[in-house]
Design an enzyme around this catalytic site. Structure first.
Site, mmCIF file in Angstrom:
data_model
loop_
_atom_site.group_PDB
_atom_site.id
_atom_site.type_symbol
_atom_site.label_atom_id
_atom_site.label_comp_id
_atom_site.label_asym_id
_atom_site.label_seq_id
_atom_site.Cartn_x
_atom_site.Cartn_y
_atom_site.Cartn_z
ATOM 1 N N GLY A 10 52.089 -96.734 -87.628
ATOM 2 C CA GLY A 10 51.139 -95.986 -88.448
ATOM 3 C C GLY A 10 49.717 -96.488 -88.248
ATOM 4 N N GLY A 14 43.967 -93.570 -90.794
ATOM 5 C CA GLY A 14 43.945 -94.170 -92.111
ATOM 6 C C GLY A 14 43.817 -95.676 -92.129
ATOM 7 C CB ILE A 15 44.981 -98.210 -94.631
ATOM 8 C CG1 ILE A 15 46.470 -97.867 -94.707
ATOM 9 C CG2 ILE A 15 44.226 -97.601 -95.806
ATOM 10 C CD1 ILE A 15 47.147 -98.417 -95.959
ATOM 11 N N GLY A 16 45.984 -97.988 -91.490
ATOM 12 C CA GLY A 16 46.570 -98.685 -90.347
ATOM 13 C C GLY A 16 45.590 -98.800 -89.193
ATOM 14 C CB SER A 139 52.641 -96.762 -102.748
ATOM 15 O OG SER A 139 51.910 -96.002 -103.687
ATOM 16 C CE1 TYR A 164 54.440 -92.131 -99.645
ATOM 17 C CE2 TYR A 164 53.807 -92.398 -101.941
ATOM 18 C CZ TYR A 164 53.640 -92.709 -100.609
ATOM 19 O OH TYR A 164 52.671 -93.613 -100.242
#
Length: 280
Positions: A10, A14-16, A139, A164
């Site tokens: 990932g 994004g954050i990855g 999360s 999720y």
């Protein structure tokens, strides 16, 4: 991070992606596991700008498929003489119930099983390279979730957010069970809540979920802020030796009661091992 190798799932958005770039600037060589080749090539270009002397590379796999999880992880284990950090960050939310080629609910397959399989197949290399670190992106969405082991694939009552939230609970249960199993090896494992981040996440979920996510992202933090705790766990001397914890804003915090359930963690491990064929 100079001289260290970091494997990232990932890591093309994004954050990855932000975490990979920051770690590269700190001297780390990045090995991506990616599905989308154009995005991977674009990320590699950024990494080469950040650290041009390092041989950043990518392996391609659909991490919702167990065969491809195994293929990518096995190739990395064979090619890399050492792995200092593994960042399991791949994940998605799907608006309707879908199944992988293995018959697994897709959120469970991608958000949990990829963590389990990739980690298991890279664990010997991480232990050989010790001290080494494993970081799992979870999360706060795990709060309120419960696993139903009679319907782990959600064939009866599917809900996109329920799926999720369960997958993020799986991330914490997996982290805690793994921490006990690898204690004394020199490898640590921790997980984190990055915050609600404005990324591509949920853009392809479809329907109301994508619409609501788009509005909510107006109040979200930046990917740079969201990646901060990942970079901290990967590189900080303060995090060395810490294992089995759930972090938020660089601090170890308590997850939900369900995430602390040892019996559930062990049962999830057994089910994951059987599903993946890694039940040695």
């Amino acid at each position: 991070m100079k001289g260290k190798t970091v494997v990232v799932t990932g890591g093309t958005s994004g954050i990855g992606k932000v975490a990979a770039e920051k770690l590269a600037k700190m001297g780390a060589r990045i090995v991506l596991i990616a599905r989308d080749k154009p995005r991977a090539e674009a990320t590699l270009a950024l990494l080469r700008q950040a650290a041009p002397d390092l041989a950043h590379t990518a392996h391609y796999a659909d991490l919702s498929r167990i065969s491809e999880m195994k293929q990518a992880a096995s190739a990395i284990a064979a090619q890399e003489p050492r792995i200092d950090v593994l960042l399991n960050n791949a994940g998605a939310l799907f608006g309707a119930r879908r199944t992988s080629e293995d018959g697994l609910e897709l959120t469970f397959a991608l958000n949990h099983m990829s963590y389990f399989v990739v980690t298991e197949l890279l664990l010997n290399r991480l232990a050989f390279s010790a001290p080494a670190r494993i970081i799992n992106t979870s999360s706060r969405a795990h709060q309120g979730a419960r696993l139903d082991f009679d319907d782990l694939q959600m064939t009866k009552r599917y809900g996109a957010m329920r799926a999720y939230c369960r997958s993020k609970l799986c991330n914490i249960l997996f982290t805690r069970e793994l921490a006990g199993r690898i204690e004394g090896t020199g490898v640590t494992v921790n997980c984190l809540h990055p915050g609600f981040v404005a990324t591509r996440f949920a853009d392809e979920a479809g329907g109301l979920i994508s619409s609501f996510a788009g509005v909510a992202k107006l109040l979200a933090i930046s990917p740079e802020d969201g990646a901060d705790t990942i970079v901290y766990l990967a590189s900080s001397p303060e995090a060395a030796g810490v294992s089995g914890q759930y972090f938020y804003k660089r601090r170890s915090v308590s997850p939900s009661a369900a995430a602390l359930d040892r019996k559930a963690a062990l049962e999830l491990w057994k089910r994951s091992a059987a599903l993946s064929g890694l039940d040695h």
